[in-house]
Scaffold this motif. Structure first.
Motif, PDB file in Angstrom:
ATOM      1  N   GLU A 308       0.810  -1.207   0.000  1.00 13.53           N
ATOM      2  CA  GLU A 308       0.000   0.000   0.000  1.00 13.53           C
ATOM      3  C   GLU A 308       0.849   1.264   0.000  1.00 13.53           C
ATOM      4  O   GLU A 308       0.471   2.277  -0.600  1.00 13.53           O
ATOM      5  N   ILE A 309       1.995   1.205   0.695  1.00 17.06           N
ATOM      6  CA  ILE A 309       2.885   2.372   0.696  1.00 17.06           C
ATOM      7  C   ILE A 309       3.406   2.630  -0.714  1.00 17.06           C
ATOM      8  O   ILE A 309       3.478   3.777  -1.165  1.00 17.06           O
ATOM      9  N   GLY A 310       3.766   1.555  -1.414  1.00 18.54           N
ATOM     10  CA  GLY A 310       4.215   1.719  -2.791  1.00 18.54           C
ATOM     11  C   GLY A 310       3.114   2.290  -3.678  1.00 18.54           C
ATOM     12  O   GLY A 310       3.377   3.143  -4.542  1.00 18.54           O
ATOM     13  N   ALA A 311       1.872   1.806  -3.473  1.00 13.14           N
ATOM     14  CA  ALA A 311       0.753   2.338  -4.253  1.00 13.14           C
ATOM     15  C   ALA A 311       0.543   3.826  -3.949  1.00 13.14           C
ATOM     16  O   ALA A 311       0.285   4.630  -4.854  1.00 13.14           O
ATOM     17  N   LEU A 312       0.663   4.183  -2.653  1.00 15.01           N
ATOM     18  CA  LEU A 312       0.517   5.595  -2.280  1.00 15.01           C
ATOM     19  C   LEU A 312       1.636   6.433  -2.890  1.00 15.01           C
ATOM     20  O   LEU A 312       1.393   7.537  -3.393  1.00 15.01           O
ATOM     21  N   ALA A 313       2.867   5.911  -2.843  1.00 23.00           N
ATOM     22  CA  ALA A 313       3.992   6.646  -3.426  1.00 23.00           C
ATOM     23  C   ALA A 313       3.813   6.826  -4.927  1.00 23.00           C
ATOM     24  O   ALA A 313       4.063   7.909  -5.472  1.00 23.00           O
ATOM     25  N   SER A 314       3.382   5.757  -5.605  1.00 22.71           N
ATOM     26  CA  SER A 314       3.159   5.849  -7.051  1.00 22.71           C
ATOM     27  C   SER A 314       2.057   6.844  -7.369  1.00 22.71           C
ATOM     28  O   SER A 314       2.165   7.632  -8.325  1.00 22.71           O
ATOM     29  N   ALA A 315       0.983   6.797  -6.560  1.00 23.20           N
ATOM     30  CA  ALA A 315      -0.120   7.739  -6.794  1.00 23.20           C
ATOM     31  C   ALA A 315       0.346   9.182  -6.591  1.00 23.20           C
ATOM     32  O   ALA A 315      -0.007  10.078  -7.370  1.00 23.20           O
ATOM     33  N   LEU A 316       1.158   9.403  -5.542  1.00 22.30           N
ATOM     34  CA  LEU A 316       1.670  10.751  -5.297  1.00 22.30           C
ATOM     35  C   LEU A 316       2.592  11.198  -6.427  1.00 22.30           C
ATOM     36  O   LEU A 316       2.525  12.341  -6.897  1.00 22.30           O
ATOM     37  N   SER A 317       3.452  10.283  -6.877  1.00 24.52           N
ATOM     38  CA  SER A 317       4.363  10.626  -7.968  1.00 24.52           C
ATOM     39  C   SER A 317       3.591  10.922  -9.252  1.00 24.52           C
ATOM     40  O   SER A 317       3.880  11.903  -9.951  1.00 24.52           O
ATOM     41  N   ASP A 318       2.590  10.077  -9.542  1.00 22.36           N
ATOM     42  CA  ASP A 318       1.794  10.300 -10.751  1.00 22.36           C
ATOM     43  C   ASP A 318       1.006  11.606 -10.649  1.00 22.36           C
ATOM     44  O   ASP A 318       0.881  12.350 -11.631  1.00 22.36           O
ATOM     45  N   SER A 319       0.465  11.873  -9.448  1.00 21.24           N
ATOM     46  CA  SER A 319      -0.281  13.118  -9.260  1.00 21.24           C
ATOM     47  C   SER A 319       0.625  14.326  -9.450  1.00 21.24           C
ATOM     48  O   SER A 319       0.229  15.323 -10.068  1.00 21.24           O
ATOM     49  N   ALA A 320       1.850  14.224  -8.907  1.00 16.32           N
ATOM     50  CA  ALA A 320       2.793  15.333  -9.075  1.00 16.32           C
ATOM     51  C   ALA A 320       3.150  15.540 -10.541  1.00 16.32           C
ATOM     52  O   ALA A 320       3.205  16.673 -11.027  1.00 16.32           O
ATOM     53  N   ALA A 321       3.398  14.403 -11.233  1.00 19.49           N
ATOM     54  CA  ALA A 321       3.732  14.520 -12.658  1.00 19.49           C
ATOM     55  C   ALA A 321       2.575  15.136 -13.444  1.00 19.49           C
ATOM     56  O   ALA A 321       2.782  16.005 -14.311  1.00 19.49           O
ATOM     57  N   ALA A 322       1.343  14.669 -13.125  1.00 14.31           N
ATOM     58  CA  ALA A 322       0.174  15.232 -13.811  1.00 14.31           C
ATOM     59  C   ALA A 322      -0.001  16.708 -13.484  1.00 14.31           C
ATOM     60  O   ALA A 322      -0.369  17.521 -14.347  1.00 14.31           O
ATOM     61  N   LEU A 323       0.277  17.063 -12.212  1.00 20.21           N
ATOM     62  CA  LEU A 323       0.141  18.463 -11.817  1.00 20.21           C
ATOM     63  C   LEU A 323       1.147  19.342 -12.548  1.00 20.21           C
ATOM     64  O   LEU A 323       0.797  20.406 -13.083  1.00 20.21           O
ATOM     65  N   TRP A 324       2.402  18.884 -12.585  1.00 22.77           N
ATOM     66  CA  TRP A 324       3.408  19.673 -13.297  1.00 22.77           C
ATOM     67  C   TRP A 324       3.101  19.736 -14.791  1.00 22.77           C
ATOM     68  O   TRP A 324       3.316  20.786 -15.440  1.00 22.77           O
ATOM     69  N   GLU A 325       2.608  18.638 -15.341  1.00 21.72           N
ATOM     70  CA  GLU A 325       2.228  18.649 -16.756  1.00 21.72           C
ATOM     71  C   GLU A 325       1.100  19.645 -17.007  1.00 21.72           C
ATOM     72  O   GLU A 325       1.110  20.384 -18.009  1.00 21.72           O
ATOM     73  N   ARG A 326       0.125  19.648 -16.071  1.00 21.13           N
ATOM     74  CA  ARG A 326      -0.971  20.608 -16.227  1.00 21.13           C
ATOM     75  C   ARG A 326      -0.462  22.044 -16.098  1.00 21.13           C
ATOM     76  O   ARG A 326      -0.889  22.942 -16.852  1.00 21.13           O
TER      77      ARG A 326
END
Length: 556
Positions: A308-326
């Motif tokens: 679950e920690i890995g899933a949370l980390a991946s979600a945070l990383s993906d969210s950050a990437a999407a945010l910076w892309e936006r």
């Protein structure tokens, strides 16, 4: 960056730094509490040895009572004077000597003989010296297991006194005023309870003395020819009971210590694998909040975890990437808008400056026409920019629902027939007779279809043919718009949906398109979890026959 945002970011980072400096995190405390509470309950249950202690004390009382009966029988046979058969009496010197000999095998016991009036006739601990002085030998010193065991025993006895008990004759007197080894029973009460015809036995007296001795006293009548001539009390220190309880308690405490150590280690392990990674993710989020973590803020070892920690980390990383892309897209959009607005503004300014210098009426009219066209272009551009900027927020608030595509296309076809000139291209609709329903937002789907049809009308030749097709693909529905125009250059197929794409037909009126129509269409389709693409229609020889725009949406 607003001041409130900056200071809230500093507060978040300060809180995270404070948490990292704490040796025991709040989550670790909760883990320890959850893990230690069952252990504590187990220890309380194991330490509640009431029945075990009662069993030991009952065995001690039974053995002591049997020994007292032996003493009473021996005294009744050997230390009673029977000169008067009706009133037999104890012979004190004989009784004292006999009582000492009887108690010699049990050095931790003390026996006393009482006359019916309560007078002490003999004491197994009393000795007469050569000069006739009477001395009393003390009981052996109590066994001292150390302050820790004394504290554990005191706490146990105190807790045990608070807990409910079953009715028993083995209750221990723990009061500060509990009698010591010299305690004396109520002889008259003993005589009454043991009078002729009454076989009731008196209850033993069990107490814990101030010097931590566990003493048990029983009283038995001394009889001769059915006459009670005295009471013998036998007191003994129940060292076997204390030793058994000590052994059991030490075993329980040793197991508890081992279990507690394992609990602490496991809790610390959980803290290292759960609490610390979460704190590290919080720090990564704080870095992103302050703009320091554009890439690589989330540690790679957290991303590699398969939990679950890995899933949370991946979600945070993906969210950050999407945010910076936006954010990058927003910056590019702002730059593109500035560029697109600057062009007509520059044209207007140049036309106005020239208009002020020339006197030719025809030239002035031409310049005013250019100004008017640029104003129309600006108006169209501002309207489309406003629509594009609101689109994301609107699509996130509105829920998609079932929408039948065929009636929409039929309506657009009727509007086209009512407004078209004779030389304008004609719109045809090819669709299944039963209709095709997709998940969409109706107003926005109409906007996509109008944009695609309008784009096809712009590039179609006079009296050309535009075909809007609807196909059922099972789980998906396909909507396509085909024209007979020049097609799309192959090098620009990848960029045709970019903002402000400017490939327009040469004969198109200036200012009617902002270059945002196809980009807005893609934005809408992707928000509906669909796909949009463009391709060229070709014949068998590869000649371009026109363009085709394809939209795929989920069926309802």
């Amino acid at each position: 960056m607003p001041d409130g945002f900056f200071f809230s970011g500093l507060t978040a980072r300060r809180d995270l730094r404070h948490l990292r400096q704490r040796w025991v995190s709040p989550l670790l405390r909760r883990i320890l509490l959850v893990n230690a509470l069952p252990l504590a309950l187990l220890v309380v249950a194991l330490l509640y040895l009431d029945q075990y202690q009662n069993g030991l004390l009952e065995a001690q009382v039974t053995a002591l009572r049997e020994q007292a009966r032996v003493f009473a029988g021996a005294l009744g046979e050997s230390a009673v004077r029977t000169t008067d058969p009706d009133v037999p009496r104890l012979i004190a010197p004989v009784a004292a000597s006999l009582l000492r000999r009887l108690t010699e095998p049990t050095p931790d016991a003390e026996a006393k003989l009482y006359a019916p009036d309560g007078t002490v006739l003999a004491d197994s601990r009393q000795r007469e010296g050569p000069s006739g002085t009477i001395t009393t030998e003390p009981l052996p010193p109590p066994v001292d297991h150390g302050p820790f065991f004394r504290a554990v025993g005191s706490i146990y006895d105190w807790v045990l006194a608070l807990l409910p008990h079953q009715a028993s004759n083995t209750l221990v007197d723990l009061t500060p005023g509990a009698g010591g080894a010299d305690w004396q029973p109520d002889v008259k009460e003993e005589l009454r309870l043991n009078s002729a015809g009454n076989s009731r036995e008196t209850a033993p007296y069990i107490r814990r003395t101030r010097d931590n001795r566990l003493l048990v006293t029983v009283a038995v009548p001394v009889e001769r020819d059915k006459h009670t001539v005295g009471i013998v009390s036998l007191t003994r220190e129940a060292r076997e009971v204390d030793q058994s309880l000590y052994t059991v308690r030490m075993s329980i405490l040793a197991l508890f210590g081992l279990a507690l150590a394992l609990t602490v280690l496991l809790s610390w392990y959980l803290s290292l694998t759960i609490a610390r990674p979460i704190l590290r993710l919080a720090e990564a989020a704080a870095d992103m909040r302050e703009g320091h973590g554009r890439s690589g803020s989330v540690p790679a070892f957290l991303l590699r975890r398969r939990d679950e920690i890995g899933a949370l980390a991946s979600a945070l990383s993906d969210s950050a990437a999407a945010l910076w892309e936006r954010m990058d897209a927003t910056e590019r959009f702002a730059a593109d808008v500035a560029h697109e607005i600057k062009n007509p503004l520059s044209s207007i300014r140049s036309a106005i400056e020239t208009l002020l210098r020339i006197e030719d009426i025809d030239r002035q009219r031409q310049l005013l026409t250019i100004i008017g066209q640029d104003v129309v272009r600006l108006d169209r551009l501002i309207s489309d920019v406003s629509d594009a900027s609101r689109l994301d927020a609107e699509m996130s608030r509105v829920s998609a629902g079932p929408v039948d595509v065929v009636p929409i296309l039929r309506t657009l076809q009727e509007l086209d027939e009512a407004t078209r000139d004779d030389d304008d291209p004609r719109l045809e609709v090819v669709a299944p007779p039963g209709g095709v329903t997709v998940w969409a937002v109706e107003d926005r789907l109409v906007q996509v279809l109008r944009n695609l049809i309008g784009n096809a009308q712009s590039f179609s030749p006079p009296r050309g043919r535009i075909v809007a097709r609807v196909r059922d693909l099972g789980l998906m529905a396909e909507l396509s718009v085909e024209d007979e125009g020049p097609g799309i250059p192959d090098a620009k197929l990848e960029h045709i949906f970019d903002r402000f794409y400017s490939e327009r037909p040469k004969n198109e009126s200036f200012g009617h398109h902002s270059g945002l129509g196809l980009s807005i269409s893609r934005q809408i389709v992707e928000a509906l979890q669909g796909q949009i693409s463009a391709e060229n229609r070709r014949d068998a020889k590869g000649k371009v026959l026109g363009a085709r725009f394809i939209v795929r949406l989920r069926k309802a």
